[in-house]
Design an enzyme around this catalytic site. Structure first.
Site, PDB file in Angstrom:
ATOM      1  N   GLY A 181      21.047  66.490  33.122  1.00 26.80           N
ATOM      2  CA  GLY A 181      20.341  65.586  32.197  1.00 26.80           C
ATOM      3  C   GLY A 181      19.841  66.251  30.931  1.00 26.80           C
ATOM      4  O   GLY A 181      19.562  67.458  30.901  1.00 26.80           O
ATOM      5  N   CYS A 184      16.359  67.558  31.474  1.00 27.39           N
ATOM      6  CA  CYS A 184      16.180  68.087  32.819  1.00 27.39           C
ATOM      7  C   CYS A 184      16.112  69.609  32.756  1.00 27.39           C
ATOM      8  O   CYS A 184      16.864  70.235  32.007  1.00 27.39           O
ATOM      9  CB  CYS A 184      17.391  67.648  33.623  1.00 27.39           C
ATOM     10  SG  CYS A 184      17.630  68.551  35.123  1.00 27.39           S
TER      11      CYS A 184
HETATM   12  P1  5GP Z   1      20.854  62.071  30.324  1.00 26.82           P
HETATM   13  O1  5GP Z   1      21.677  60.844  30.172  1.00 26.82           O
HETATM   14  O2  5GP Z   1      19.609  62.027  29.515  1.00 26.82           O
HETATM   15  O3  5GP Z   1      21.637  63.323  30.126  1.00 26.82           O
HETATM   16  O4  5GP Z   1      20.420  62.124  31.870  1.00 26.82           O
HETATM   17  C1  5GP Z   1      19.681  61.100  32.469  1.00 26.82           C
HETATM   18  C2  5GP Z   1      19.371  61.497  33.892  1.00 26.82           C
HETATM   19  O5  5GP Z   1      18.612  62.713  33.945  1.00 26.82           O
HETATM   20  C3  5GP Z   1      18.485  60.512  34.652  1.00 26.82           C
HETATM   21  O6  5GP Z   1      19.151  59.369  35.077  1.00 26.82           O
HETATM   22  C4  5GP Z   1      17.973  61.380  35.797  1.00 26.82           C
HETATM   23  O7  5GP Z   1      18.905  61.460  36.846  1.00 26.82           O
HETATM   24  C5  5GP Z   1      17.869  62.753  35.162  1.00 26.82           C
HETATM   25  N1  5GP Z   1      16.469  63.090  34.846  1.00 26.82           N
HETATM   26  C6  5GP Z   1      15.585  62.368  34.143  1.00 26.82           C
HETATM   27  N2  5GP Z   1      14.391  63.001  34.033  1.00 26.82           N
HETATM   28  C7  5GP Z   1      14.547  64.159  34.692  1.00 26.82           C
HETATM   29  C8  5GP Z   1      13.672  65.258  34.957  1.00 26.82           C
HETATM   30  O8  5GP Z   1      12.504  65.328  34.531  1.00 26.82           O
HETATM   31  N3  5GP Z   1      14.187  66.267  35.703  1.00 26.82           N
HETATM   32  C9  5GP Z   1      15.464  66.240  36.194  1.00 26.82           C
HETATM   33  N4  5GP Z   1      15.878  67.238  36.960  1.00 26.82           N
HETATM   34  N5  5GP Z   1      16.330  65.233  35.939  1.00 26.82           N
HETATM   35  C10 5GP Z   1      15.854  64.218  35.202  1.00 26.82           C
END
Ligand code: 5GP
Length: 344
Positions: A181, A184
């Site tokens: 993410g 993340c």
């Molecule tokens: P993006 O589309 O922004 O790359 O990823 C979204 C995903 O990141 C979310 O659906 C969730 O699974 C993950 N995610 C969101 N917030 C966090 C966080 O604080 N920590 C982690 N490990 N994953 C997150």
């Protein structure tokens, strides 16, 4: 200790190999899919791109707009019966809304309360950072027992064995992604993760063998990555960062040197923990970060841009519909996917 030697890939490690095609225009490409889910038997049709259940993204304002495109929104765990009832438009868009919960009792009770009054909602997402515990599978089973006809999403995992375990515990759809993410920090904090494209390919194969579905969750940075997720076999692709920073997400707008920004943060970041749970408890560290995104205005153009990109990927590989995309996909491994001369 063991090392797995075969190479695992991220979206940025591959490109689609173009193929001869009879398609005349990208407007001929049909992005709609119809799925029937393994346990719920519920049939859903639409464009299988989802907004993540994160603050600023998994919001009712986003759901209203995405629903116009027949796309899905996973509401954040902060949506309770009162917030949902106060939005009169929910009744028209419920088919594209997912209710999220963790495994805490109060979370389960909140969703049960919503479903008692609003039994029209079809999707429940049981979402934890680490879907590998025995307790989690048991919890999925208990939700399945209580809601035999709801479509249950469970995650997150990144390997075939655990995808199968969650499906056998009652999940219709498994959510795939640990660490990719945009906000993340799991990979930094823990050293745990799995390159997202390989996770998608391996988990999709496992799920499809059992008649279930998967969501490629996280790690998409551009429309091409969304297409690569589908090309790899994902049934749905979930987006956080790519849908953040818009009016409809109702984030905090901050002005700096005359420019507008919106605060965006991970669901397990310090900010999120402070906002929703009164801070991190003593034995946990934050696995998410906070960023200031350039304010992007209305979400409409962003959605059109994403859908345009995916349609175009389909035309390059000769897929008339999203359904055909993975069958038409050959990925080539690359060491450089983009010329960034003018972006630095
Ligand atoms: P993006 O589309 O922004 O790359 O990823 C979204 C995903 O990141 C979310 O659906 C969730 O699974 C993950 N995610 C969101 N917030 C966090 C966080 O604080 N920590 C982690 N490990 N994953 C997150």
């Amino acid at each position: 200790m063991r090392i797995e030697e075969d190479i695992k890939l991220d979206y940025s490690d591959v490109l689609f190999r173009p193929k001869r095609s009879t398609l005349q225009s990208r407007k001929d490409v049909n992005l709609k899919r119809t799925y029937k889910f393994k346990y719920s038997n519920h049939e859903w049709s639409g464009i299988p791109i989802m907004a993540a259940n994160m603050d600023g993204v998994g919001e009712l304002g986003i759901a209203e707009k995405l629903s116009e495109f027949e796309m899905i929104t996973c509401l954040t765990k902060q949506h309770d019966l009162k917030t949902i009832k106060s939005d009169k438009k929910v009744k028209n868009i419920f088919k594209n809304i997912v209710l999220s919960m963790g495994t805490r009792e109060d979370d389960f009770n909140r969703v049960s309360e919503i479903l008692k009054e609003c039994s029209f909602f079809q999707f429940i997402c049981i979402d934890v950072a680490n879907g590998y515990s025995e307790h989690f599978s048991k919890f999925v089973k208990s939700v399945r027992d209580k809601y035999p006809t709801k479509t249950i999403i469970a995650g997150n995992v990144v390997t075939a064995d655990m995808t199968q375990e969650l499906i056998l515990s009652g999940a219709d759809i498994v959510k795939v992604g640990i660490g990719p993410g945009s906000v993340c920090t799991t990979r930094i904090q823990t050293g745990v993760g799995y390159p997202q494209l390989s996770a998608v390919i391996e988990c999709a194969d496992a799920a499809h063998g059992l008649g279930a579905h998967i969501i490629a969750d996280g790690g998409c940075t551009c429309p091409g990555d969304v297409a690569k997720g589908f090309g790899g076999g994902a049934d749905f692709v979930m987006l956080g960062g790519m849908l953040a920073g818009h009016d409809e997400g109702k984030g905090n707008i901050v002005e700096k040197n005359g420019e507008k920004f919106i605060q965006f943060y991970g669901s397990s970041s310090e900010v999120a923990n402070e906002r929703h749970y009164g801070g991190l408890n003593g034995y946990r560290s934050s696995e998410g970060r906070e960023v200031l995104l350039k304010y992007r205005g209305k979400i409409n153009d962003t959605i059109i841009n994403i859908l345009g990109g995916v349609r175009s990927s389909c035309t390059y590989v000769g897929a008339r519909s999203l359904k055909e995309l993975s069958k038409c996909t050959t990925f080539v491994r690359v060491s450089n996917q983009f010329n960034d001369t003018f972006t630095k």
